[in-house]
Design a protein around this motif. Structure first.
Motif, PDB file in Angstrom:
ATOM      1  N   GLN A 124     -24.320  -5.161   5.575  1.00  0.00           N
ATOM      2  CA  GLN A 124     -23.643  -4.349   6.305  1.00  0.00           C
ATOM      3  C   GLN A 124     -22.317  -3.865   5.908  1.00  0.00           C
ATOM      4  N   MET A 125     -21.392  -4.776   5.208  1.00  0.00           N
ATOM      5  CA  MET A 125     -20.393  -4.485   4.843  1.00  0.00           C
ATOM      6  C   MET A 125     -20.585  -3.117   3.883  1.00  0.00           C
ATOM      7  N   ALA A 126     -21.322  -3.391   2.879  1.00  0.00           N
ATOM      8  CA  ALA A 126     -21.659  -2.223   1.907  1.00  0.00           C
ATOM      9  C   ALA A 126     -21.775  -0.966   2.587  1.00  0.00           C
ATOM     10  N   ALA A 127     -22.717  -1.101   3.595  1.00  0.00           N
ATOM     11  CA  ALA A 127     -23.219   0.282   4.486  1.00  0.00           C
ATOM     12  C   ALA A 127     -22.178   0.860   5.080  1.00  0.00           C
ATOM     13  N   LEU A 128     -21.247   0.206   5.605  1.00  0.00           N
ATOM     14  CA  LEU A 128     -19.986   0.611   6.380  1.00  0.00           C
ATOM     15  C   LEU A 128     -18.963   1.334   5.540  1.00  0.00           C
ATOM     16  N   LEU A 129     -19.169   1.256   4.262  1.00  0.00           N
ATOM     17  CA  LEU A 129     -17.921   1.861   3.554  1.00  0.00           C
ATOM     18  C   LEU A 129     -18.281   3.026   2.647  1.00  0.00           C
ATOM     19  N   LYS A 130     -17.310   3.807   2.652  1.00  0.00           N
ATOM     20  CA  LYS A 130     -17.458   4.971   1.949  1.00  0.00           C
ATOM     21  C   LYS A 130     -17.855   4.739   0.425  1.00  0.00           C
ATOM     22  N   SER A 131     -18.191   5.755  -0.337  1.00  0.00           N
ATOM     23  CA  SER A 131     -18.161   5.636  -1.814  1.00  0.00           C
ATOM     24  C   SER A 131     -16.898   5.309  -2.291  1.00  0.00           C
ATOM     25  N   ASN A 132     -16.746   4.318  -3.030  1.00  0.00           N
ATOM     26  CA  ASN A 132     -15.597   3.716  -3.674  1.00  0.00           C
ATOM     27  C   ASN A 132     -14.618   3.112  -2.536  1.00  0.00           C
TER      28      ASN A 132
ATOM     29  N   PHE B 222     -22.939  -6.293  13.546  1.00  0.00           N
ATOM     30  CA  PHE B 222     -24.225  -6.104  12.982  1.00  0.00           C
ATOM     31  C   PHE B 222     -24.810  -4.885  13.436  1.00  0.00           C
ATOM     32  N   SER B 223     -24.468  -4.495  14.795  1.00  0.00           N
ATOM     33  CA  SER B 223     -25.201  -3.339  15.440  1.00  0.00           C
ATOM     34  C   SER B 223     -24.426  -2.075  15.022  1.00  0.00           C
ATOM     35  N   LEU B 224     -23.321  -2.062  14.349  1.00  0.00           N
ATOM     36  CA  LEU B 224     -22.673  -0.783  13.938  1.00  0.00           C
ATOM     37  C   LEU B 224     -23.501   0.073  13.160  1.00  0.00           C
ATOM     38  N   SER B 225     -23.571   1.382  13.275  1.00  0.00           N
ATOM     39  CA  SER B 225     -24.532   2.126  12.545  1.00  0.00           C
ATOM     40  C   SER B 225     -23.638   2.789  11.488  1.00  0.00           C
ATOM     41  N   ASP B 226     -24.168   2.845  10.231  1.00  0.00           N
ATOM     42  CA  ASP B 226     -23.485   3.532   9.065  1.00  0.00           C
ATOM     43  C   ASP B 226     -23.504   4.816   9.315  1.00  0.00           C
ATOM     44  N   ALA B 227     -24.232   5.566  10.070  1.00  0.00           N
ATOM     45  CA  ALA B 227     -24.495   6.865  10.562  1.00  0.00           C
ATOM     46  C   ALA B 227     -23.274   7.190  11.280  1.00  0.00           C
ATOM     47  N   GLN B 228     -22.905   6.487  11.974  1.00  0.00           N
ATOM     48  CA  GLN B 228     -21.600   6.597  12.873  1.00  0.00           C
ATOM     49  C   GLN B 228     -20.565   6.209  12.409  1.00  0.00           C
ATOM     50  N   TYR B 229     -20.295   5.238  11.731  1.00  0.00           N
ATOM     51  CA  TYR B 229     -19.174   4.538  11.139  1.00  0.00           C
ATOM     52  C   TYR B 229     -19.076   4.458   9.722  1.00  0.00           C
ATOM     53  N   GLN B 230     -17.930   5.077   9.183  1.00  0.00           N
ATOM     54  CA  GLN B 230     -17.676   5.171   7.597  1.00  0.00           C
ATOM     55  C   GLN B 230     -16.072   4.717   7.294  1.00  0.00           C
ATOM     56  N   PHE B 231     -15.883   3.696   6.437  1.00  0.00           N
ATOM     57  CA  PHE B 231     -14.512   3.303   6.162  1.00  0.00           C
ATOM     58  C   PHE B 231     -13.893   3.299   4.817  1.00  0.00           C
ATOM     59  N   ASP B 232     -12.846   3.503   4.685  1.00  0.00           N
ATOM     60  CA  ASP B 232     -12.274   3.749   3.359  1.00  0.00           C
ATOM     61  C   ASP B 232     -12.284   2.300   2.740  1.00  0.00           C
ATOM     62  N   TRP B 233     -11.679   1.348   3.729  1.00  0.00           N
ATOM     63  CA  TRP B 233     -11.867  -0.072   3.356  1.00  0.00           C
ATOM     64  C   TRP B 233     -11.524  -0.999   4.743  1.00  0.00           C
ATOM     65  N   ILE B 234     -12.253  -2.165   4.546  1.00  0.00           N
ATOM     66  CA  ILE B 234     -12.302  -3.323   5.456  1.00  0.00           C
ATOM     67  C   ILE B 234     -11.785  -4.379   5.255  1.00  0.00           C
ATOM     68  N   LEU B 235     -10.987  -4.956   6.172  1.00  0.00           N
ATOM     69  CA  LEU B 235     -10.209  -6.073   6.076  1.00  0.00           C
ATOM     70  C   LEU B 235     -10.931  -7.406   6.657  1.00  0.00           C
TER      71      LEU B 235
ATOM     72  N   LEU C 102       0.750  -1.207  -0.053  1.00  0.00           N
ATOM     73  CA  LEU C 102       0.061   0.138   0.014  1.00  0.00           C
ATOM     74  C   LEU C 102       0.924   1.347  -0.116  1.00  0.00           C
ATOM     75  N   PRO C 103       0.369   2.279  -0.662  1.00  0.00           N
ATOM     76  CA  PRO C 103       1.231   3.518  -0.634  1.00  0.00           C
ATOM     77  C   PRO C 103       1.169   4.219   0.833  1.00  0.00           C
ATOM     78  N   GLU C 104       2.232   5.224   0.851  1.00  0.00           N
ATOM     79  CA  GLU C 104       2.262   5.874   2.116  1.00  0.00           C
ATOM     80  C   GLU C 104       0.971   6.537   2.328  1.00  0.00           C
ATOM     81  N   SER C 105       0.181   7.364   1.282  1.00  0.00           N
ATOM     82  CA  SER C 105      -1.074   7.868   1.464  1.00  0.00           C
ATOM     83  C   SER C 105      -2.041   7.065   2.206  1.00  0.00           C
ATOM     84  N   ALA C 106      -1.921   5.800   2.179  1.00  0.00           N
ATOM     85  CA  ALA C 106      -3.028   4.917   2.620  1.00  0.00           C
ATOM     86  C   ALA C 106      -2.963   5.046   4.081  1.00  0.00           C
ATOM     87  N   LYS C 107      -2.007   5.246   4.784  1.00  0.00           N
ATOM     88  CA  LYS C 107      -1.864   5.344   6.236  1.00  0.00           C
ATOM     89  C   LYS C 107      -2.663   5.994   7.129  1.00  0.00           C
ATOM     90  N   ASN C 108      -3.468   7.201   6.321  1.00  0.00           N
ATOM     91  CA  ASN C 108      -4.459   7.851   7.027  1.00  0.00           C
ATOM     92  C   ASN C 108      -5.872   7.443   6.880  1.00  0.00           C
TER      93      ASN C 108
END
Length: 201
Positions: free
Chosen positions: A131-139, A99-112, A37-43
């Motif tokens: 749920q995975m789709a809901a917790l991910l940001k666009s793209n 499954f209880s995580l709220s997509d209004a509270q949590y959004q991620f660039d990627w999930i492992l 992964l590039p250095e830019s991914a670290k944030n």
């Protein structure tokens, strides 16, 4: 199978040291992915759900990734991780049902994904995908490993097939990669698929 949806089931496994799935270190395919992964991914905001002893989270932290969140609903592995990594931000250690995580509270660039999908009740697999789709940001991306094997048992790990995964994920994700892993841990050689998917807008 219902017991796998209860935190007590997993807490007991840790208390009894009945964790046969635990490799004791980061999974080689995931280490290789992180290392390129590039250095830019670290944030970037990264989620590791059902993380267990969370070797992947520890490795990300050691490599300077600053926005990683660990979720597990058994307190034992979270407490053990916090003891190993006292400087890891405690607000990113979440003891909760994925499954209880709220997509209004949590959004991620990627999930492992690492041995989480295979641990949930198979009846909840479509719910997992949604749920995975809901917790991910666009793209956003879902990256990791799925078992390409039928274990033929009524307790985890629950296996599956590439055809099943493609059918379940395709409505919500563009599947960029789903192929046999060539650098799996020796105990898992020939039984893992490496996946990289991008959530559909």
């Amino acid at each position: 199978m219902e017991q796998v949806s209860q935190a007590e089931f997993w807490q007991q496994r840790y208390e009894q040291d009945s964790t046969g799935w635990d490799m004791g270190k980061i999974s080689p395919p995931l280490k290789a992915y992180i290392d390129q992964l590039p250095e830019s991914a670290k944030n970037q905001a990264i989620l590791v759900p059902g993380a267990g002893n969370a070797y992947e989270v520890g490795y990300l932290h050691e490599q300077g990734f600053t926005n990683v969140t660990l979720v597990d609903f058994a307190p034992a592995p979270i407490e053990a991780f916090a003891a190993r990594y006292p400087h890891f931000p405690s607000t990113h250690l979440i003891c909760a049902d994925f499954f209880s995580l709220s997509d209004a509270q949590y959004q991620f660039d990627w999930i492992l994904e690492q041995t989480f999908f295979c641990a949930i009740n198979p009846a909840r697999r479509d719910e997992y995908v949604q749920q995975m789709a809901a917790l991910l940001k666009s793209n956003g991306k879902l990256v990791g490993l799925l078992f390409n094997k039928d274990f033929g048992q009524a307790e985890p790990p629950f296996g599956g097939t590439q055809a099943e995964y493609q059918q379940r994920f395709a409505p919500y994700f563009d599947i960029e990669m789903m192929e046999p892993s060539d650098n799996s841990h020796p105990a898992r050689q020939g039984s893992e698929l490496f996946i990289k998917m991008r959530v559909k807008d």
